[in-house]
Design an enzyme around this catalytic site. Structure first.
Site, PDB file in Angstrom:
ATOM      1  N   LYS A   1       0.854  -1.210   0.000  1.00  0.00           N
ATOM      2  CA  LYS A   1       0.000   0.000   0.000  1.00  0.00           C
ATOM      3  C   LYS A   1       0.885   1.254   0.000  1.00  0.00           C
ATOM      4  CE  LYS A   1      -1.684   1.631   4.004  1.00  0.00           C
ATOM      5  NZ  LYS A   1      -1.404   3.043   4.318  1.00  0.00           N
ATOM      6  N   ASN A   2       1.897   1.266   0.855  1.00  0.00           N
ATOM      7  CA  ASN A   2       2.687   2.490   1.022  1.00  0.00           C
ATOM      8  C   ASN A   2       3.719   2.702  -0.077  1.00  0.00           C
ATOM      9  OD1 ASN A   2       1.127   2.949   3.211  1.00  0.00           O
ATOM     10  ND2 ASN A   2       2.677   2.462   4.744  1.00  0.00           N
TER      11      ASN A   2
ATOM     12  N   ARG B 247      -8.625  -0.523   4.673  1.00  0.00           N
ATOM     13  CA  ARG B 247      -7.822   0.473   3.971  1.00  0.00           C
ATOM     14  C   ARG B 247      -6.454  -0.110   3.585  1.00  0.00           C
ATOM     15  NH1 ARG B 247      -7.376   6.161   6.803  1.00  0.00           N
ATOM     16  NH2 ARG B 247      -5.896   6.254   5.108  1.00  0.00           N
TER      17      ARG B 247
ATOM     18  N   ARG C 176       0.018  14.869  12.251  1.00  0.00           N
ATOM     19  CA  ARG C 176       0.442  14.622  10.860  1.00  0.00           C
ATOM     20  C   ARG C 176       0.630  15.915  10.045  1.00  0.00           C
ATOM     21  NH1 ARG C 176      -1.196   9.203   9.690  1.00  0.00           N
ATOM     22  NH2 ARG C 176       0.402   9.200   8.082  1.00  0.00           N
TER      23      ARG C 176
ATOM     24  N   ASP D  39       4.536   1.077  12.117  1.00  0.00           N
ATOM     25  CA  ASP D  39       3.332   0.420  11.588  1.00  0.00           C
ATOM     26  C   ASP D  39       3.198  -1.024  12.078  1.00  0.00           C
ATOM     27  OD1 ASP D  39       3.420   2.021   8.310  1.00  0.00           O
ATOM     28  OD2 ASP D  39       2.835   2.718  10.299  1.00  0.00           O
TER      29      ASP D  39
ATOM     30  N   CYS E  74      -4.979  12.696  12.045  1.00  0.00           N
ATOM     31  CA  CYS E  74      -5.761  11.463  12.062  1.00  0.00           C
ATOM     32  C   CYS E  74      -5.631  10.898  13.468  1.00  0.00           C
ATOM     33  CB  CYS E  74      -5.250  10.487  11.004  1.00  0.00           C
ATOM     34  SG  CYS E  74      -3.691   9.767  11.457  1.00  0.00           S
TER      35      CYS E  74
HETATM   36  C1  EPZ Z   1       4.054   7.118   6.009  1.00  0.00           C
HETATM   37  O1  EPZ Z   1       3.248   8.175   6.511  1.00  0.00           O
HETATM   38  C2  EPZ Z   1       3.160   5.889   5.979  1.00  0.00           C
HETATM   39  N1  EPZ Z   1       2.023   6.128   5.090  1.00  0.00           N
HETATM   40  C3  EPZ Z   1       2.646   5.585   7.387  1.00  0.00           C
HETATM   41  O2  EPZ Z   1       1.896   4.377   7.311  1.00  0.00           O
HETATM   42  C4  EPZ Z   1       3.852   5.346   8.297  1.00  0.00           C
HETATM   43  O3  EPZ Z   1       3.403   5.137   9.628  1.00  0.00           O
HETATM   44  C5  EPZ Z   1       4.775   6.573   8.269  1.00  0.00           C
HETATM   45  O4  EPZ Z   1       5.168   6.853   6.892  1.00  0.00           O
HETATM   46  C6  EPZ Z   1       6.040   6.356   9.084  1.00  0.00           C
HETATM   47  O5  EPZ Z   1       6.720   5.232   8.612  1.00  0.00           O
HETATM   48  C7  EPZ Z   1       2.224   6.048   3.745  1.00  0.00           C
HETATM   49  O6  EPZ Z   1       3.317   5.790   3.278  1.00  0.00           O
HETATM   50  C8  EPZ Z   1       1.024   6.292   2.896  1.00  0.00           C
HETATM   51  P1  EPZ Z   1       6.031  10.614   7.993  1.00  0.00           P
HETATM   52  P2  EPZ Z   1       3.816   9.711   6.467  1.00  0.00           P
HETATM   53  O7  EPZ Z   1       5.917  11.822   7.167  1.00  0.00           O
HETATM   54  O8  EPZ Z   1       4.593   9.898   5.250  1.00  0.00           O
HETATM   55  C9  EPZ Z   1       6.196  14.007  11.255  1.00  0.00           C
HETATM   56  C10 EPZ Z   1       0.089   2.945   7.698  1.00  0.00           C
HETATM   57  O9  EPZ Z   1      -0.342   2.444   8.741  1.00  0.00           O
HETATM   58  N2  EPZ Z   1       6.109  14.929  10.118  1.00  0.00           N
HETATM   59  O10 EPZ Z   1       7.272   9.768   7.913  1.00  0.00           O
HETATM   60  O11 EPZ Z   1       2.682  10.608   6.751  1.00  0.00           O
HETATM   61  C11 EPZ Z   1       4.870  13.313  11.512  1.00  0.00           C
HETATM   62  O12 EPZ Z   1       4.038  14.123  12.326  1.00  0.00           O
HETATM   63  C12 EPZ Z   1       0.508   4.402   7.683  1.00  0.00           C
HETATM   64  O13 EPZ Z   1       0.264   2.338   6.612  1.00  0.00           O
HETATM   65  C13 EPZ Z   1       6.271  16.295  10.338  1.00  0.00           C
HETATM   66  O14 EPZ Z   1       6.478  16.724  11.469  1.00  0.00           O
HETATM   67  O15 EPZ Z   1       4.788   9.664   7.734  1.00  0.00           O
HETATM   68  C14 EPZ Z   1       5.274  12.044  12.216  1.00  0.00           C
HETATM   69  O16 EPZ Z   1       5.451  12.316  13.587  1.00  0.00           O
HETATM   70  C15 EPZ Z   1       0.243   5.086   9.026  1.00  0.00           C
HETATM   71  N3  EPZ Z   1       6.183  17.154   9.290  1.00  0.00           N
HETATM   72  C16 EPZ Z   1       6.632  11.719  11.591  1.00  0.00           C
HETATM   73  O17 EPZ Z   1       7.080  12.918  10.943  1.00  0.00           O
HETATM   74  C17 EPZ Z   1       5.954  16.706   8.006  1.00  0.00           C
HETATM   75  O18 EPZ Z   1       5.901  17.541   7.080  1.00  0.00           O
HETATM   76  C18 EPZ Z   1       6.570  10.603  10.559  1.00  0.00           C
HETATM   77  O19 EPZ Z   1       5.739  11.036   9.514  1.00  0.00           O
HETATM   78  C19 EPZ Z   1       5.786  15.324   7.795  1.00  0.00           C
HETATM   79  C20 EPZ Z   1       5.871  14.443   8.863  1.00  0.00           C
END
Ligand code: EPZ
Length: 421
Positions: free
Chosen positions: A22-23, A398, A121, A306, A116
């Site tokens: 998915k990711n 999802r 996020r 995850d 969420c």
């Molecule tokens: C991706 O989300 C995955 N989703 C998530 O999987 C996964 O948990 C996450 O990466 C971490 O591995 C997809 O790939 C579609 P991040 P993403 O940006 O990209 C902070 C699942 O269950 N952050 O790495 O949104 C954020 O708040 C889902 O499949 C900022 O501060 O994750 C978080 O604390 C859930 N500013 C941390 O970074 C930003 O601009 C990690 O977020 C972006 C992120």
């Protein structure tokens, strides 16, 4: 809302094939806005999130045809540049169209993704990258509008405060058509980034270092459509590894890249769980009891956030005290109150959860609060006494393709009602 019912106590056995990731597929579908000719994608899972991102792309003018697990995507000649709230609200990964739209059209107006269940996020790191590449960013009325100046996007050196997966992906997709070289420092190293970069390079992009902390993108003038098969879903694979362990079963998991699940395998080994690499995949053989372990979630190649809810369910079967520290998301412990309704002995102190075991869980009505929490509750139901009812299973649908069917085929005593499948 759909419900799943599980009568626990049956060791799982047999074989399960892991679906496409998915990711990996979500950013890759978004990237199909970039080339000037069609793309063909194979092993695309039948998931709600995949349907949502396809709706977004169709709204932006792409034509999409699904044939089994293959998607044919014809990019728009002149993309619509607005992705409204109705789509982004359903799935925040819709925000991944911003980078490609900026690269193709120089303009993008995307509704600001809300938080969420697991955290606020934010998207500040995405916007920092776009701004450094030369886009002017405006916030207003719950939407973000990014527009590039007459010079177009210019390659820059971008340092990410946190190795954000989405920000790394979005900035790469914006930079592939920018002038000059972009360097992303402190980039995310997840396998899904590598799959996206391989897809883009096959289109004619020039990306070096994907999967390391420093990614270099040298802009090119145009990209062409390609055929690509997405990597297997490492989180789905980890979930079934734990399903085999938590039921004391013996299952073969096919279509998995062992390297991608190494952090999970390392922890399962520490717990005393036997996982064997066979010709056709990974075989997990469960036991009665396991060793307690400590887990700290980290960006890849650390233990994946995850998989945190799922290993927490397994820790209830471990002898002793296990500690989980969740460092990635600020609110990813909502499954704890539901596990406690099943008899789990768990205490939280800030970002730490302390799990006592072994405990024999008992079936109860519980509620899925997010995708992985829902999967963890099903895993807990598989080893509980009596029947567990999991509601709000739309969260699970999802990210887990044919979850009910795959578990039934492994011998789980599981059935559903009012399911959307
Ligand atoms: C991706 O989300 C995955 N989703 C998530 O999987 C996964 O948990 C996450 O990466 C971490 O591995 C997809 O790939 C579609 P991040 P993403 O940006 O990209 C902070 C699942 O269950 N952050 O790495 O949104 C954020 O708040 C889902 O499949 C900022 O501060 O994750 C978080 O604390 C859930 N500013 C941390 O970074 C930003 O601009 C990690 O977020 C972006 C992120």
């Amino acid at each position: 809302m759909g419900k799943l019912y599980i009568r626990g106590g049956r060791p799982l056995s047999g074989t399960v094939r892991i679906s496409g990731s998915k990711n990996a597929v979500l950013p890759i579908i978004a990237a199909c806005l970039l080339p000037t000719s069609p793309c063909t994608l194979h092993d695309i899972p039948d998931l709600a999130d995949v349907h949502t991102i396809c709706l977004v792309l169709q709204h932006l003018g792409a034509q999409i045809k699904r044939n089994g697990t293959t998607l044919e995507i014809v990019p728009p000649i002149k993309p619509n540049t607005e992705a409204p709230y109705e789509f982004v609200r359903q799935m925040r990964a819709s925000f991944l169209v911003m980078g490609p739209l900026l690269a193709r059209s120089g303009l993008a107006a995307i509704s600001l993704p809300g938080g969420c269940a697991i955290g606020s996020r934010p998207v500040d790191l995405h916007l920092k990258g776009f701004n450094m590449l030369g886009a002017h960013i405006e916030h207003g009325y719950g939407s973000i509008r990014a527009e590039i100046g007459i010079g177009g996007l210019q390659g820059k050196h971008i340092y990410l405060d946190f190795p954000s997966v989405g920000a790394t992906e979005n900035i790469i997709m914006a930079a592939v058509l920018a002038k000059g070289q972009t360097v992303i420092e402190n980039a995310a190293e997840e396998p899904e980034i590598v799959d996206l970069a391989n897809f883009l390079d096959a289109m004619g992009a020039n990306i070096k270092g994907a999967g390391t902390k420093e990614v270099k993108i040298t802009g090119v003038r145009e990209l062409h459509g390609v055929t690509h098969t997405v990597i297997p879903d490492r989180i789905e694979a980890g979930t079934y590894l734990i399903a085999g362990a938590i039921t004391g079963g013996n299952i073969l998991i096919k279509n998995v890249i062992a390297d991608h699940v190494k952090p999970v395998l390392a922890k399962l080994f520490e717990m005393g769980i036997a996982v064997y690499e066979e010709y056709e995949g990974l075989r997990v053989i469960g036991r009665k009891h396991y060793n307690a372990v400590d887990v700290k979630t980290m960006p890849y190649p650390g233990f994946p956030t995850d998989m945190q809810p799922q290993i927490m369910a397994l820790m209830t079967c471990a002898k002793g005290t296990s500690i989980i520290t969740e460092t990635v998301f600020e609110n990813r412990f909502m499954h704890i109150s539901e596990l406690k309704r099943m008899g789990a002995l768990i205490k939280t102190v800030g970002r730490n959860a302390v799990i006592q075991g072994p405990v024999t869980l008992s079936g109860a009505p519980v509620k899925a609060t997010d995708l992985r929490a829902g999967a963890a509750l099903v895993l807990a139901g598989l080893c509980s006494k009596g029947i567990t009812e999991v509601s709000n299973v739309h969260h699970i649908e999802r990210g887990y393709e044919h979850f009910l069917e795959k578990l039934q085929n492994l011998g789980a005593d599981i059935w559903g009602s009012d399911l959307d499948i």
